[in-house]
Scaffold this motif. Sequence first.
Motif, short mmCIF file in Angstrom:
data_model
loop_
_atom_site.label_atom_id
_atom_site.label_comp_id
_atom_site.label_asym_id
_atom_site.label_seq_id
_atom_site.Cartn_x
_atom_site.Cartn_y
_atom_site.Cartn_z
N THR A 108 0.79 -1.23 0.00
CA THR A 108 0.00 0.00 0.00
C THR A 108 0.82 1.28 0.00
OG1 THR A 108 -0.16 -0.01 2.43
CG2 THR A 108 -1.90 -1.15 1.19
N LEU A 109 2.05 1.26 0.48
CA LEU A 109 2.81 2.50 0.62
C LEU A 109 3.88 2.63 -0.46
CD1 LEU A 109 3.38 2.76 4.48
CD2 LEU A 109 1.64 3.89 3.09
N PRO A 110 4.10 3.84 -0.96
CA PRO A 110 5.19 4.06 -1.92
C PRO A 110 6.55 3.98 -1.22
CG PRO A 110 4.16 6.14 -1.33
CD PRO A 110 3.33 5.06 -0.70
N CYS A 111 7.61 3.94 -2.01
CA CYS A 111 8.95 3.74 -1.46
C CYS A 111 9.32 4.82 -0.46
CB CYS A 111 9.96 3.70 -2.60
SG CYS A 111 11.67 3.57 -2.04
N GLU A 112 8.99 6.07 -0.75
CA GLU A 112 9.39 7.15 0.15
C GLU A 112 8.78 6.97 1.54
OE1 GLU A 112 8.80 11.96 0.43
OE2 GLU A 112 9.23 11.09 -1.54
N ALA A 113 7.52 6.52 1.59
CA ALA A 113 6.87 6.29 2.88
C ALA A 113 7.51 5.11 3.60
CB ALA A 113 5.38 6.04 2.67
N ARG A 114 7.82 4.05 2.87
CA ARG A 114 8.48 2.89 3.48
C ARG A 114 9.85 3.29 4.03
NH1 ARG A 114 8.04 -1.47 -1.33
NH2 ARG A 114 6.37 -0.33 -2.37
N LEU B 228 12.74 5.97 10.81
CA LEU B 228 12.22 6.27 12.15
C LEU B 228 12.37 5.07 13.08
CD1 LEU B 228 9.01 8.25 11.17
CD2 LEU B 228 11.01 9.19 12.34
N GLU B 229 12.10 3.88 12.56
CA GLU B 229 12.23 2.67 13.37
C GLU B 229 13.69 2.44 13.77
OE1 GLU B 229 11.24 -2.14 13.13
OE2 GLU B 229 10.68 -0.80 11.49
N ALA B 230 14.61 2.64 12.81
CA ALA B 230 16.03 2.46 13.10
C ALA B 230 16.52 3.51 14.10
CB ALA B 230 16.84 2.54 11.81
N ALA B 231 16.02 4.74 13.98
CA ALA B 231 16.44 5.82 14.87
C ALA B 231 15.97 5.59 16.31
CB ALA B 231 15.92 7.16 14.36
N ALA B 232 14.90 4.81 16.47
CA ALA B 232 14.42 4.52 17.82
C ALA B 232 15.46 3.76 18.63
CB ALA B 232 13.12 3.72 17.75
N ASP B 233 16.32 3.01 17.93
CA ASP B 233 17.39 2.25 18.61
C ASP B 233 18.72 2.99 18.60
OD1 ASP B 233 15.73 0.08 19.19
OD2 ASP B 233 16.11 -0.83 17.23
N LEU C 86 9.21 13.63 9.11
CA LEU C 86 9.47 12.31 8.53
C LEU C 86 8.32 11.35 8.88
CD1 LEU C 86 11.84 11.27 6.83
CD2 LEU C 86 12.80 10.28 8.91
N ALA C 87 7.77 11.50 10.08
CA ALA C 87 6.64 10.66 10.48
C ALA C 87 5.43 10.91 9.59
CB ALA C 87 6.29 10.92 11.94
N GLN C 88 5.25 12.15 9.16
CA GLN C 88 4.14 12.45 8.24
C GLN C 88 4.37 11.78 6.89
OE1 GLN C 88 3.45 16.67 7.97
NE2 GLN C 88 3.41 16.95 10.20
N ARG C 89 5.61 11.77 6.42
CA ARG C 89 5.92 11.11 5.15
C ARG C 89 5.69 9.59 5.25
NH1 ARG C 89 9.17 14.17 1.57
NH2 ARG C 89 8.60 16.34 1.96
N ALA C 90 5.88 9.04 6.44
CA ALA C 90 5.77 7.59 6.61
C ALA C 90 4.34 7.09 6.43
CB ALA C 90 6.28 7.19 7.99
N THR C 91 3.38 7.99 6.51
CA THR C 91 1.98 7.58 6.35
C THR C 91 1.37 8.08 5.05
OG1 THR C 91 1.24 9.54 7.58
CG2 THR C 91 1.62 7.52 8.84
N ARG C 92 2.19 8.70 4.21
CA ARG C 92 1.68 9.25 2.96
C ARG C 92 1.52 8.13 1.93
NH1 ARG C 92 4.70 14.41 0.54
NH2 ARG C 92 3.91 15.21 2.54
N HIS C 93 0.38 8.07 1.31
CA HIS C 93 0.09 7.00 0.35
C HIS C 93 0.36 7.41 -1.09
CE1 HIS C 93 -1.92 3.88 2.87
NE2 HIS C 93 -1.94 4.90 3.70
N SER C 94 0.69 8.64 -1.35
CA SER C 94 0.98 9.06 -2.72
C SER C 94 1.88 10.27 -2.72
CB SER C 94 -0.33 9.37 -3.46
OG SER C 94 -1.01 10.44 -2.83
#
Length: 238
Positions: free
Chosen positions: A159-165, A171-176, A230-238
């Motif tokens: 469902t998500l484009p590459c930029e969102a993925r 963000l997930e990597a930065a959490a660690d 960046l979190a906003q981009r992570a949920t963008r579908h287009s």
Amino acid sequence: MVLYHAIQTGVGVDGHGWRRLRDVPLFARLPDADLVALWNVSVPRRYAAGEVLRMQGEPADHLLVLLSGSTAASAATAGGRVVRFGTWRGPCALDKVALLDRAGHTATFTAVGACSVRAVPRARFMTLLDDSAAVRAHVLRLLAAQARAQQDRLTVTMTLPCEARLAAWLLEAAADSGPLVSLPGSQQGLADLLGVTRVTVNRALSRLRGDGLVRPAPDGRIELLAPELLAQRATRHS
């Protein structure tokens, strides 16, 4: 008497520190005597960066316990495409599922840096699984988490484009790691992880960099400049 001395001093019967197994989540609730027995029945292994610990499809005769270092897991599809699953840091036990179904290792595990490993015979692990409620519960939680993660990853991929993925992964990597994120080997490794081509990842990184959300660090890592955007981009579908 020897076993009592080992438990009191934290040194296994073979002269090594069995207490390191206590830091492995799978073994965290085992009695000291069981940890000593596991340590002494296991085989020590060391791997340099780039060395393969196990190949996809190889018989899983031992449980690999990663005491220190990191390893990357990848698999090849029938069409020859490499899919990267992620990176595991010690202390942890690798590929427990492969010991349960006897269908061979689920991925190829490659040392990212220097790794220290103990290889526990499968028969000993299965006995532990039968005898220890804590170990059984841990494995069941792991299987449930893996099933959920696989479903989530499939949803993202479909469902998500590459930029969102890419934004979600950063963000997930930065959490660690904090705001400086290391790529999983290279841009190609990141592309394999996200299920796209290296060119597509490069373009997505360029867009994030051009918008001031990330920038390359001198040591090759990616620095996150605006996590909230960046979190906003992570949920963008287009």
